[in-house]
Design a protein around this motif. Structure first.
Motif, short mmCIF file in Angstrom:
data_model
loop_
_atom_site.label_atom_id
_atom_site.label_comp_id
_atom_site.label_asym_id
_atom_site.label_seq_id
_atom_site.Cartn_x
_atom_site.Cartn_y
_atom_site.Cartn_z
N HIS A 23 0.84 -1.20 0.00
CA HIS A 23 0.00 0.00 0.00
C HIS A 23 0.88 1.25 0.00
O HIS A 23 1.05 1.88 -1.03
N LEU A 24 1.49 1.57 1.16
CA LEU A 24 2.32 2.78 1.22
C LEU A 24 3.70 2.54 1.81
O LEU A 24 4.36 3.48 2.26
N GLY A 25 4.14 1.30 1.83
CA GLY A 25 5.54 1.04 2.16
C GLY A 25 5.90 0.86 3.62
O GLY A 25 7.07 0.78 3.96
N CYS A 26 4.92 0.81 4.52
CA CYS A 26 5.26 0.59 5.94
C CYS A 26 5.79 -0.84 6.10
O CYS A 26 5.48 -1.71 5.31
N PRO A 27 6.60 -1.07 7.15
CA PRO A 27 7.14 -2.42 7.34
C PRO A 27 6.09 -3.37 7.92
O PRO A 27 5.53 -3.10 8.97
N VAL A 28 5.84 -4.48 7.21
CA VAL A 28 4.83 -5.45 7.67
C VAL A 28 5.48 -6.52 8.56
O VAL A 28 6.69 -6.68 8.53
N ARG A 29 4.65 -7.23 9.34
CA ARG A 29 5.15 -8.27 10.24
C ARG A 29 4.30 -9.52 10.17
O ARG A 29 3.11 -9.45 9.91
N TRP A 34 9.62 7.48 8.15
CA TRP A 34 8.49 6.69 7.64
C TRP A 34 7.40 7.59 7.08
O TRP A 34 6.70 7.21 6.14
N ALA A 35 7.26 8.78 7.69
CA ALA A 35 6.26 9.71 7.16
C ALA A 35 6.62 10.09 5.72
O ALA A 35 5.78 10.11 4.84
N TRP A 36 7.90 10.37 5.48
CA TRP A 36 8.33 10.76 4.13
C TRP A 36 8.19 9.58 3.17
O TRP A 36 7.78 9.75 2.03
N GLU A 37 8.52 8.39 3.68
CA GLU A 37 8.39 7.19 2.85
C GLU A 37 6.94 6.99 2.41
O GLU A 37 6.65 6.78 1.24
N VAL A 38 6.02 7.12 3.40
CA VAL A 38 4.60 6.95 3.09
C VAL A 38 4.14 8.05 2.13
O VAL A 38 3.44 7.78 1.14
N GLY A 39 4.59 9.28 2.38
CA GLY A 39 4.24 10.40 1.49
C GLY A 39 4.73 10.17 0.07
O GLY A 39 4.00 10.38 -0.91
N ALA A 40 5.96 9.69 -0.03
CA ALA A 40 6.54 9.42 -1.35
C ALA A 40 5.77 8.30 -2.05
O ALA A 40 5.51 8.37 -3.25
N MET A 41 5.39 7.28 -1.26
CA MET A 41 4.62 6.18 -1.85
C MET A 41 3.25 6.67 -2.32
O MET A 41 2.76 6.21 -3.35
#
Lengths: 222, 266
Positions: A146-152, B158-165
């Motif tokens: 979805h938006l690149g957060c790390p999943v577990r 992570w905020a920037w990563e999510v924003g970029a995504m």
């Protein structure tokens, strides 16, 4: 009417000259700066280059992956960006090599231990068995689709979960719930004769239930 | 004795102001810049724009100060902020002001926008000021977001990563946008350099002139509701200006005063 409003009338020739000169000046002023800023996009998108060299990295062994579980392995990739471009520095000391850490979730297809592994727990593995294991191995990126957060991996629910927006994937990385548009990215992987798993910083997406490499994409893994 | 001294000092002050006014127009300029009729109803609500301007100015000032210590590299960004917070004198205060006034800024802009909307101040002929304002809030939002990433801690990263995504979902040019924002196909040293360039140079450089346009348009059309609610006062003001142009300064009752006396309030 408009001609009357002109304080200083232009001839057609003058107008065309001004237009040509204006366009030329505009191009000279904007194109170099735009290309300068877009340099990474041009290299990645148009020339299909990557910040990460295509080198194989070890992420554990096939004998360590249990049934019905996804285990996380960390892998260090070389990363070449700006001052960490990997070129020798001017002073001759050599540039520092920057690395980035990615996580790989390793599991077996549908959580079932391949039959090969029920009879043996060490290498060397023959080619046919390696092929079978490679087909059953899930080497998933922990970067949410979805938006690149790390999943577990969650053992209780037997799911892969994303903490940010509630994306849910099954043990194969297939999307089962939440906002992601598709399943998790799979690392391009292979298995050595001694059972060591190797991954490259290249990815593909599988359709649900699909076996083997799907569409190659860039997940912009961090 | 005291009265005479006070009068003399006042006289010197007036002479100095006259001297400056004659050479720079500073007094009339200040009058022109500071005096703007606002509607009597909801008068305090008309200070929200000024509050926004104040907070933006505070951002510029404290931001410049933070640049004396901040290091925009992946190795040192967090450490340099840690230094500001724990070692530098008044570091907590300066960074705290930058951080909290940035948060407050977004809140005040929201209120300012609500006031503009509810008072109908976006209507003709003020539409373009609303449009400029929308660009301003967009820029401020990206600045707040990039400022968050500059800390290069887990949250900011992570905020920037999510924003970029999120940007990667842009139709057709998604991969161009995300690689431009990340400085490559992964987040790394180039990403922080880009965030720094955006936050400290590019966006403020766009923001500052747009604030100028926003203020110019406000002054050009005046506050909405001001014309009819203040028509009498405005008429008197215009009459006075006309008199001033003809005779120099005038007293409250319209009498012509000494030429060159500009100590009169506007």
């Amino acid at each position: 009417m408009p001609e009357e409003l002109q304080k200083d009338p232009l001839t057609r020739r003058q107008f065309l000259w001004m237009g040509t000169l204006g366009t030329f000046t505009g191009v000279v002023l904007t194109v170099p700066s735009a290309v300068f800023v877009l340099d990474p996009a041009i290299k990645d998108v148009l020339l299909e280059r990557s910040d990460v060299p295509a080198e194989w990295k070890e992420v554990g062994s096939v004998f360590e992956i249990p049934a019905s579980e996804a285990v996380e392995h960390l892998v260090e990739f070389t990363q070449k960006q700006t001052y960490d471009a990997g070129e020798p520095a001017v002073n001759g000391t050599g540039a520092k090599v920057e690395t980035m850490t990615n996580a790989v979730l390793l599991s077996w297809r549908d959580g079932k231990l391949p039959s090969v592994l029920s009879t043996r727990d060490e290498g060397p593995l023959p080619k046919t068995q390696i092929k079978e294991l490679e087909r059953d191995l899930n080497a998933l990126s922990n970067h949410c689709a979805h938006l690149g957060c790390p999943v577990r991996w969650s053992s209780e629910t037997q799911d892969i979960l994303c903490p940010c927006h509630g994306g849910i994937y099954d043990i194969n990385g297939d999307h089962t719930g939440g906002p992601p548009a598709h399943g998790l990215w799979h690392y391009v992987s292979r298995i050595r004769e001694d059972g060591t798993i190797l991954v490259k910083h290249e990815f593909y997406v599988q359709q649900k239930g699909q076996i083997g490499p799907g569409v190659k994409t860039k997940p912009y893994v961090v | 004795m005291i009265a005479r001294t006070t009068a003399r000092i006042r006289g010197w002050g007036r002479d100095l102001m006259d001297w400056m006014e004659e050479r720079t127009g500073i007094v009339s300029l200040t009058e022109k810049l500071l005096y703007e009729p606002t509607p009597a109803r909801g008068r305090w609500l008309y200070t929200l724009g000024s509050a926004t301007l104040f907070l933006i100015t505070l951002q510029f000032l404290t931001g410049i100060l933070l640049l004396f210590y901040y290091v925009p590299t992946t190795d040192n960004a967090w450490d340099s902020i840690h230094y500001i917070m724990t070692q530098a004198y008044f570091g907590r205060l300066i960074r705290g002001m930058h951080f909290w006034s940035a948060n407050l800024l977004l809140f005040v802009i929201g209120l300012h926008m609500v006031r503009t909307f509810l008072s109908g101040s976006y209507k003709a002929p003020r539409e373009m000021n609303w449009v400029v304002g929308v660009f301003l809030i967009l820029i401020v939002t990206i600045m707040a977001f990039s400022g968050y990433a500059l800390r290069w801690d887990q949250e900011g990263f992570w905020a920037w990563e999510v924003g970029a995504m999120i940007s990667s979902y842009t139709p057709l040019i998604g991969s161009w946008v995300i690689t431009t924002l990340l400085g490559g196909d992964t987040a790394g040293p180039a990403t922080l350099s880009r965030v720094f360039a955006l936050h400290v140079w590019l966006l403020p450089a766009v923001l500052a002139p747009l604030i100028g346009v926003h203020l110019y348009l406000l002054r050009k059309h005046g506050e909405f509701g001001a014309t009819f609610e203040y028509s009498e006062r405005l008429a008197a003001l215009r009459k006075r200006r006309q008199m001033e142009e003809t005779f120099g300064s005038v007293e409250e009752d319209g009498q012509v005063a000494d030429a060159g006396d500009h100590s009169q309030e506007g």
